[in-house]
Enzyme design. Structure first.
Site, PDB file in Angstrom:
ATOM      1  N   ASP A 276       0.834  -1.210   0.000  1.00  0.00           N
ATOM      2  CA  ASP A 276       0.000   0.000   0.000  1.00  0.00           C
ATOM      3  C   ASP A 276       0.869   1.260   0.000  1.00  0.00           C
ATOM      4  O   ASP A 276       1.762   1.402   0.830  1.00  0.00           O
ATOM      5  CB  ASP A 276      -0.864  -0.058   1.285  1.00  0.00           C
ATOM      6  N   HIS A 449      -4.263   4.396   6.435  1.00  0.00           N
ATOM      7  CA  HIS A 449      -3.129   3.830   5.709  1.00  0.00           C
ATOM      8  C   HIS A 449      -1.807   4.123   6.411  1.00  0.00           C
ATOM      9  O   HIS A 449      -1.593   5.217   6.924  1.00  0.00           O
ATOM     10  CB  HIS A 449      -3.094   4.399   4.284  1.00  0.00           C
TER      11      HIS A 449
END
Ligand code: ZN
Ligand code: ZN
Length: 637
Positions: A276, A449
């Site tokens: 990610d 995130h």
């Protein structure tokens, strides 16, 4: 980073020229699908709840260079890798934007897919509901697909499934309990629930065998529970996928990230890590969900009147925090917005949301509750036109109008492209007298995130040979690669590719193939999937910019002469009544163009239409410096 290095020595894959028969793509219309509307379903919430048209998702893509494919005329080179022995990894979406994530791995005769999400359209796609990945390669190779594995339940990872699953041969879909629960909700909306095979996996125990691939799981944290990373065993080595993740040591209502298991995976040797990149430009650590809850608690305690809080429906962790804090300040909760209701219902039923009995009350009851005893949870953080918050801010909501004394919490930052509509909602809220709290820390991109320190930890723990940053625009992925570089990775071990580019990996080398998998944008508009292409979009843009100018000519089919004065209909170009003079001159111009080009013995209507379009376009531009779309219609009598 390594694009230069990675030119293949010779084309390895067999090229099969193939004219994408995208006509095959005519969407089979799922029963019960009504232009984005949902059939009313049983619910433990009040009847008559308002509904949002759009399913919300925490991400929206930014501008992309790629244009939609003109589906009916588009010809694309299709490729097949059967000839090649090594592992291939390709992304059909998610590398040039945050949104529509979809990737596949291919080895020999086997293909497995990771995620299939959608993105929201950009401003230059009027009328478009969603953008989904181009699955023409997978459609062509559907007999070799061994399964679709999902990392988590966000719409940028599961939202495209109802549109593509039958095209790619209905492979079985694997995911954790909540992910499959949210997917089923969506499939039901499309009347597909019975036709699509789904399997709930247990990340602690299960290992899947998908053809030659073996897939194991490990838990990570994100801002939705039940998110899992993947460990994929291939004949060329292990590929580890992080999913959207952060390390949260104090998560809400879910287990802590399994650091031990991650370290264990790394010890056994990993060929490639797909990680990610969304937070790769943020320093430090992502904020813990518990800290967000504390801050939210303070906000709630300070509020004197009603509290309105807007969030994304799939931010299940955020909704749990809101529920907990509402209980702690001794208020009741009511929910408005269809997607929010659906998400709370599914997550509650599956045990991912702990909702105390009697906490949630109907909108009707809530509207009569004392101001300091109620919290109103809604959709609409992005200023969506039909969302509950937008309607409340305009005073158009059936039960709630914003007024002095209200506190409104916007629990996520503005996704690029939505600024104008959010500002409008913001202004309306302030005008109505509310106190508006724009809560930065709840920003989906910074809260859900991993930041730089977590990303570096993940790379260290997994210790892959090759590093492939995914999930994010080029600049985010580049930042992610820089982190790996700081940890000592050589340039040739960092692989930055775009959507459609194919990475080939073996134990001792990596390359990016010269051929590219088609990745045009497939647009969803109402019931149409992929039928809105370049031409339709260009027409919409032209009409939006210059309006339309329709000329209706009635001519005698024998004499070829104009019978009545040309009719003119115009929308979005000039206000006809105020422009009588212009219209008058336009009529004269039409007559003169017609006379000039018509010949008595040969009435070529197509030709007349073309010159009318061109010459009237010029005339109107000379007169107004505007360029409406000119549409000539000729009626023969
Ligand atoms: Zn996510
Ligand atoms: Zn995502």
């Amino acid at each position: 980073m390594n694009e230069n290095k990675s030119k293949p020595e010779k084309p390895v894959a067999k090229m099969t020229a193939y004219h994408a028969s995208l006509d095959n793509f005519s969407p089979k219309r799922p029963e019960g699908q009504q232009n984005g509307q949902r059939r009313p379903r049983g619910s433990f919430f009040a009847k008559g709840q308002s509904s949002d048209r759009r399913v919300q998702t925490p991400v929206r893509h930014t501008q992309s260079q790629r244009r939609p494919n003109q589906q009916n005329g588009g010809r694309q080179e299709m490729v097949s890798f059967k000839a090649s022995k090594n592992l291939k990894i390709c992304h059909l979406g998610g590398l040039e934007m945050v949104g529509k994530n979809m990737a596949f791995l291919e080895h020999g005769n086997d293909i497995m897919i990771v995620d299939a999400g959608f993105a929201f359209p950009s401003d230059d796609m009027p009328g478009v509901d969603y953008v989904i990945p181009d699955v023409s390669y997978l459609t062509e190779n559907r007999s070799r697909i061994r399964g679709l594995v999902l990392t988590h339940g966000h719409m940028d990872h599961i939202g495209a499934i109802p549109y593509i699953i039958e095209k790619i041969g209905n492979p079985t879909i694997y995911g954790t309990n909540l992910t499959i629960g949210l997917l089923k909700e969506k499939l039901e909306e499309f009347g597909l629930a019975k036709r699509v095979k789904t399997v709930v996996i247990n990340p602690e125990k299960d290992q899947l065998k998908l053809g030659i691939f073996k897939v194991g799981f490990y838990r990570v944290n994100h801002n939705i529970p039940d998110t899992v990373g993947l460990v994929i065993d291939t004949p060329d080595g292990k590929v580890v996928h992080t999913a959207d993740f952060k390390f949260d040591l104090t998560p809400i209502n879910e287990p802590v990230v399994d650091l031990g298991k991650i370290a264990e995976i790394g010890k056994n040797g990993v060929l490639a890590l797909l990680m990610d990149s969304t937070g790769a430009r943020n320093s430090g650590y992502a904020i813990s969900e518990s800290e967000i809850k504390q801050n939210l608690g303070e906000l709630f305690r300070k509020a004197k009147g009603r509290i309105f809080i807007a969030s994304f429906s799939t931010l299940i962790s955020r909704i749990q925090q809101i529920i907990d804090v509402t209980v702690s300040v001794n208020r009741k909760l009511t929910i408005t917005g269809r997607s929010m209701l659906a998400a709370v219902e599914v997550a509650g039923k599956l045990g991912y949301l702990k909702v105390p009995q009697d906490l949630i009350i109907t909108l009707q009851r809530a509207s009569k509750y004392p101001d300091d005893k109620i919290v109103i949870l809604s959709t609409g953080t992005q200023g969506e036109d039909a969302s509950a918050l937008t309607r409340m801010s305009r005073g158009e909501h059936k039960f709630f109008k914003i007024r002095r004394g209200d506190t409104v919490v916007l629990s996520s930052s503005i996704i690029p492209g939505n600024e104008r509509s959010v500002v409008e909602v913001y202004d309306n809220l302030l005008r109505a007298g509310a106190k508006v709290v724009d809560y930065r820390q709840m920003d989906i991109h910074t809260s859900g995130h991993a930041h730089q320190e977590e990303l570096k930890t993940m790379i260290r723990l997994i210790n892959p040979k090759y590093f492939i940053p995914v999930h994010g625009n080029r600049y985010m992925r580049q930042a992610n690669a820089e982190l790996a570089k700081a940890l000592g990775y050589e340039e040739d071990k960092l692989i930055i590719v775009d959507d459609g580019e194919v990475v080939e990996l073996s134990k001792d080398k990596s390359s990016v193939l010269k051929l590219r998998i088609p990745t045009s944008l497939v647009l969803v508009d109402g019931l149409g999937v992929g039928d809105v292409g370049n031409i339709v979009l260009r027409d919409r843009q032209a009409m939006a910019e210059g309006g339309i100018f329709v000329i209706i000519l009635t001519i005698d089919h024998r004499s070829g002469e104009i019978i009545t004065s040309p009719d003119i209909i115009s929308r979005g170009f000039v206000y006809m009544r105020a422009a009588e003079n212009l219209i008058h001159r336009a009529r004269a111009e039409i007559r003169s163009i017609f006379k000039h080009h018509i010949s008595r013995n040969n009435v070529d209507l197509q030709y007349i239409k073309t010159v009318l379009r061109e010459e009237m376009g010029e005339f109107l531009y000379e007169e107004t410096k505007r360029r409406p779309m000119v549409i000539p219609v000729i009626i023969e009598v």
